[in-house]
Design a protein around this motif. Sequence first.
Motif, PDB file in Angstrom:
ATOM      1  N   ARG A  78     -38.344 -14.431  45.013  1.00  0.00           N
ATOM      2  CA  ARG A  78     -37.566 -13.392  44.341  1.00  0.00           C
ATOM      3  C   ARG A  78     -36.101 -13.805  44.299  1.00  0.00           C
ATOM      4  NH1 ARG A  78     -39.296  -7.949  43.931  1.00  0.00           N
ATOM      5  NH2 ARG A  78     -37.179  -7.602  43.163  1.00  0.00           N
ATOM      6  N   MET A  79     -35.672 -14.308  43.153  1.00  0.00           N
ATOM      7  CA  MET A  79     -34.305 -14.801  43.027  1.00  0.00           C
ATOM      8  C   MET A  79     -33.279 -13.700  43.252  1.00  0.00           C
ATOM      9  SD  MET A  79     -32.535 -17.502  42.666  1.00  0.00           S
ATOM     10  CE  MET A  79     -33.721 -18.681  42.010  1.00  0.00           C
ATOM     11  N   ASP A  80     -33.589 -12.463  42.803  1.00  0.00           N
ATOM     12  CA  ASP A  80     -32.640 -11.367  42.990  1.00  0.00           C
ATOM     13  C   ASP A  80     -32.411 -11.092  44.465  1.00  0.00           C
ATOM     14  OD1 ASP A  80     -35.276 -10.503  43.207  1.00  0.00           O
ATOM     15  OD2 ASP A  80     -34.960  -8.615  42.149  1.00  0.00           O
ATOM     16  N   HIS A  81     -33.491 -11.063  45.245  1.00  0.00           N
ATOM     17  CA  HIS A  81     -33.344 -10.842  46.680  1.00  0.00           C
ATOM     18  C   HIS A  81     -32.644 -12.025  47.359  1.00  0.00           C
ATOM     19  CE1 HIS A  81     -35.491  -7.068  47.533  1.00  0.00           C
ATOM     20  NE2 HIS A  81     -36.195  -7.363  46.446  1.00  0.00           N
ATOM     21  N   SER A  82     -32.968 -13.229  46.922  1.00  0.00           N
ATOM     22  CA  SER A  82     -32.338 -14.411  47.516  1.00  0.00           C
ATOM     23  C   SER A  82     -30.827 -14.385  47.308  1.00  0.00           C
ATOM     24  CB  SER A  82     -32.930 -15.690  46.908  1.00  0.00           C
ATOM     25  OG  SER A  82     -34.306 -15.797  47.185  1.00  0.00           O
ATOM     26  N   LEU A  83     -30.394 -14.114  46.070  1.00  0.00           N
ATOM     27  CA  LEU A  83     -28.963 -14.053  45.788  1.00  0.00           C
ATOM     28  C   LEU A  83     -28.300 -12.912  46.549  1.00  0.00           C
ATOM     29  CD1 LEU A  83     -28.977 -14.764  41.958  1.00  0.00           C
ATOM     30  CD2 LEU A  83     -28.008 -16.229  43.728  1.00  0.00           C
ATOM     31  N   ALA A  84     -28.950 -11.753  46.577  1.00  0.00           N
ATOM     32  CA  ALA A  84     -28.377 -10.613  47.299  1.00  0.00           C
ATOM     33  C   ALA A  84     -28.188 -10.937  48.770  1.00  0.00           C
ATOM     34  CB  ALA A  84     -29.280  -9.385  47.139  1.00  0.00           C
ATOM     35  N   ASN A  85     -29.140 -11.656  49.368  1.00  0.00           N
ATOM     36  CA  ASN A  85     -29.034 -11.998  50.784  1.00  0.00           C
ATOM     37  C   ASN A  85     -27.933 -13.028  51.033  1.00  0.00           C
ATOM     38  OD1 ASN A  85     -31.069 -10.226  51.487  1.00  0.00           O
ATOM     39  ND2 ASN A  85     -32.679 -11.775  51.322  1.00  0.00           N
ATOM     40  N   ILE A  86     -27.735 -13.937  50.088  1.00  0.00           N
ATOM     41  CA  ILE A  86     -26.623 -14.890  50.215  1.00  0.00           C
ATOM     42  C   ILE A  86     -25.293 -14.136  50.155  1.00  0.00           C
ATOM     43  CG2 ILE A  86     -25.422 -16.804  49.089  1.00  0.00           C
ATOM     44  CD1 ILE A  86     -28.247 -17.813  48.241  1.00  0.00           C
ATOM     45  N   PHE A  87     -25.192 -13.173  49.227  1.00  0.00           N
ATOM     46  CA  PHE A  87     -23.962 -12.387  49.124  1.00  0.00           C
ATOM     47  C   PHE A  87     -23.752 -11.499  50.352  1.00  0.00           C
ATOM     48  CE2 PHE A  87     -24.574 -12.611  44.268  1.00  0.00           C
ATOM     49  CZ  PHE A  87     -23.883 -13.815  44.214  1.00  0.00           C
ATOM     50  N   LEU A  88     -24.836 -11.145  51.039  1.00  0.00           N
ATOM     51  CA  LEU A  88     -24.699 -10.370  52.280  1.00  0.00           C
ATOM     52  C   LEU A  88     -23.888 -11.116  53.333  1.00  0.00           C
ATOM     53  CD1 LEU A  88     -28.113  -8.637  53.066  1.00  0.00           C
ATOM     54  CD2 LEU A  88     -25.897  -7.537  52.708  1.00  0.00           C
ATOM     55  N   LEU A  89     -23.886 -12.442  53.258  1.00  0.00           N
ATOM     56  CA  LEU A  89     -23.107 -13.223  54.220  1.00  0.00           C
ATOM     57  C   LEU A  89     -21.630 -12.861  54.156  1.00  0.00           C
ATOM     58  CD1 LEU A  89     -24.708 -16.781  53.849  1.00  0.00           C
ATOM     59  CD2 LEU A  89     -25.302 -14.966  55.470  1.00  0.00           C
ATOM     60  N   GLU A  90     -21.169 -12.499  52.954  1.00  0.00           N
ATOM     61  CA  GLU A  90     -19.761 -12.105  52.799  1.00  0.00           C
ATOM     62  C   GLU A  90     -19.496 -10.782  53.512  1.00  0.00           C
ATOM     63  OE1 GLU A  90     -16.405 -12.004  49.275  1.00  0.00           O
ATOM     64  OE2 GLU A  90     -18.503 -11.677  48.743  1.00  0.00           O
ATOM     65  N   LYS A  91     -20.418  -9.846  53.397  1.00  0.00           N
ATOM     66  CA  LYS A  91     -20.278  -8.564  54.100  1.00  0.00           C
ATOM     67  C   LYS A  91     -20.234  -8.785  55.613  1.00  0.00           C
ATOM     68  CE  LYS A  91     -22.592  -4.112  54.770  1.00  0.00           C
ATOM     69  NZ  LYS A  91     -23.587  -3.170  54.240  1.00  0.00           N
ATOM     70  N   ILE A  92     -21.083  -9.659  56.093  1.00  0.00           N
ATOM     71  CA  ILE A  92     -21.117  -9.957  57.526  1.00  0.00           C
ATOM     72  C   ILE A  92     -19.801 -10.586  57.971  1.00  0.00           C
ATOM     73  CG2 ILE A  92     -22.265 -11.368  59.287  1.00  0.00           C
ATOM     74  CD1 ILE A  92     -24.830 -11.101  57.494  1.00  0.00           C
ATOM     75  N   LYS A  93     -19.288 -11.512  57.173  1.00  0.00           N
ATOM     76  CA  LYS A  93     -18.029 -12.182  57.501  1.00  0.00           C
ATOM     77  C   LYS A  93     -16.876 -11.182  57.572  1.00  0.00           C
ATOM     78  CE  LYS A  93     -17.565 -16.176  57.568  1.00  0.00           C
ATOM     79  NZ  LYS A  93     -17.609 -17.156  58.704  1.00  0.00           N
TER      80      LYS A  93
END
Length: 215
Positions: free
Chosen positions: A106-121
């Motif tokens: 699921r590319m949408d979930h994959s991209l969303a999870n990568i962008f979650l790294l910014e929220k964590i940072k």
Amino acid sequence: MGKTAWIVTGGALSPEFLTNELKLCETDCLIVVDGALEVTHTLRLFPDYIVGDFDTVNQALLEYYEKDKILRHNPEKDQTDTELAVETALSLGYRQLRLFGAVGSRMDHSLANIFLLEKIKKQQADAVIYNENNKLYLKERSFFIKKEAQYGKYVSLLPLTECVKNVTLSGFKYSLSHQTFFRDTTLGISNEITEEEAAVSFSDGVFIVVESKDK
């Protein structure tokens, strides 16, 4: 460094890979997301928390676990189960997060999870996404990678921000000095470390760093 939490979610996830990673690195807390419970149950891994709306997990399996470990959410929500698991880890004080199964078909979930790294940072925590072939994380300041510790042969540097300025690379096959990396170009793909330690220096911006075993 802070306490470490593992988040196991429902993307592509090999049981063998997860078992091997556990041998290499211990965790203070195991958070399992929805359908990923099928994998961790097979491996006899006992979660500290199970998070999700539970629309994909076998309900009989869910009943096997203690109710106080289950954090159930309404299926009609504004966040993915993975984001809810990340928020759970952060609220519990974990500042080192390792995400497994966060990328998959699921590319949408994959991209969303990568962008979650910014929220964590932004919450003064660090996170790494792992699968069998890749290690992915963010860097907002200059850093080093030791050749003996790298995850795979290749290192790619992709701007998360519109650009990353004043980039200097040393210890790599392809060295650069004081260049700007733009998000809409592929300049940073597939470099290789040639020295004992490689250095990535830059003055402004955020990099997505991918250490890859794939060709």
